[in-house]
Design an enzyme around this catalytic site. Structure first.
Site, PDB file in Angstrom:
ATOM      1  N   GLU A  43       0.831  -1.207   0.000  1.00 33.00           N
ATOM      2  CA  GLU A  43       0.000   0.000   0.000  1.00 33.00           C
ATOM      3  C   GLU A  43       0.868   1.262   0.000  1.00 33.00           C
ATOM      4  O   GLU A  43       1.811   1.376   0.778  1.00 33.00           O
ATOM      5  CB  GLU A  43      -0.894  -0.013   1.247  1.00 33.00           C
ATOM      6  N   LYS A 116     -10.391   2.460  -1.610  1.00 35.56           N
ATOM      7  CA  LYS A 116     -10.500   1.833  -0.293  1.00 35.56           C
ATOM      8  C   LYS A 116     -11.821   2.211   0.382  1.00 35.56           C
ATOM      9  O   LYS A 116     -12.150   3.390   0.514  1.00 35.56           O
ATOM     10  CB  LYS A 116      -9.309   2.268   0.566  1.00 35.56           C
ATOM     11  N   CYS A 153      -5.674  -2.867   2.781  1.00 35.51           N
ATOM     12  CA  CYS A 153      -5.319  -2.802   4.198  1.00 35.51           C
ATOM     13  C   CYS A 153      -6.533  -2.954   5.117  1.00 35.51           C
ATOM     14  O   CYS A 153      -7.027  -4.050   5.298  1.00 35.51           O
ATOM     15  CB  CYS A 153      -4.534  -1.520   4.485  1.00 35.51           C
TER      16      CYS A 153
END
Length: 291
Positions: A43, A116, A153
């Protein structure tokens, strides 16, 4: 039989962006040399993990998909090597900023982006200051080597992410990551928990999974995080096929048979026996489907 070789990389990042790009490229080239076809970088690898602290000086790092040096560079590298590269970058879109993955197919074409969905806000991980919640609705990307589902993540802690991607036809799950120590709880080591959570997603959906994390110590003006690496590839029953240690800049590879995994999913009945009409509580914040 439809074998695909998956790879995860891990490295430390500095404020020398050109050096970060060069080191990431060297890892991709090494993984491709070892036969990898889908290669996952961590990331936000263009820079240090600037979300350690809230600092408005970092907002200018954001770029549109078309203006991103990182996306252009690794799209071209994907085409040169004939590999699929999910590329994590800091995206600017209109008035919003996102934590985004652009998926480069093996011919270098950018198939689309995933923004995300779940944005953390904890000491050392101050992402809500920088990013809007993603609006991508968990797309699946049909690449040369299989249908790819991406989380980023904090998304990996939510089983809904993996299940949505599985329901949309993902054959491989990938999670670029930046996770390490907890500044307010130095005794906490979440590495095992982090790994077991994703192994559960692989097993519950019977999908191979790749997780790439960064390494090294990164510091803001007031906060420090030690990233713990341990990148891994899991098989479709959650088994660890290969993994990295906590400190090495490296790449790892493992080969899976996507057709065999698909046959196992069908035979096991995971999706046949779902009861979505009973899952109304998932559509609420407090678990109460009706009042």
């Amino acid at each position: 039989m439809r074998n695909v070789t998956l790879a995860a990389t891990q490295m430390a990042c500095s404020w020398d962006i050109d050096d970060n790009i060069a080191r990431a490229e060297s890892l991709v080239r090494a993984a491709a040399h070892d036969g990898a076809q889908i290669i996952l970088l961590q990331e936000l690898f263009e820079t240090p993990y600037f979300c350690i602290e809230e600092d408005s000086r970092h907002f200018p790092l954001a770029r549109t998909v078309d203006d991103s040096q990182l996306v252009r560079h690794f799209g071209a590298l994907a085409a040169e090597l004939g590999v699929v590269l999910p590329i994590s970058f800091f995206e600017r879109a209109g008035q919003c900023l996102f934590n985004t993955v652009a998926v480069a197919d093996a011919d270098g074409a950018i198939l689309g982006t995933y923004r995300k969905t779940h944005i953390p806000q904890n000491p050392g991980y101050e992402e809500k200051y920088y990013f809007s919640h993603g609006d991508s609705d968990f797309p699946v990307f049909d690449t040369r080597f299989g249908r790819l589902g991406c989380g980023i993540c904090w998304d990996q802690w939510f089983p809904e992410t993996a299940r949505c991607l599985a329901l949309k036809g993902a054959e491989v799950l990938v999670y670029p990551t930046a996770i390490g120590s907890e500044p307010t709880d130095p005794a906490c080591d979440s590495a095992g928990h982090w790994r077991r959570t994703m192994q559960g997603h692989a097993a519950a959906n019977m999908l191979p999974l790749v997780a790439s994390n960064r390494i090294g110590v990164e510091r803001g003006d007031r906060t420090e995080v030690t990233f713990y690496g341990t990148s891994f590839v899991a098989g479709p029953t959650g088994e660890i096929l290969t993994d990295a240690d906590r400190t090495s800049q490296t790449h790892i590879t493992a080969t899976v048979d996507l057709d065999e995994a698909a046959a196992q999913r069908t035979a096991w009945g995971l999706f046949r026996d779902r009861r979505p009409e009973r899952y109304g509580a998932l559509m609420t914040m407090d678990g109460r489907a009706s009042r």
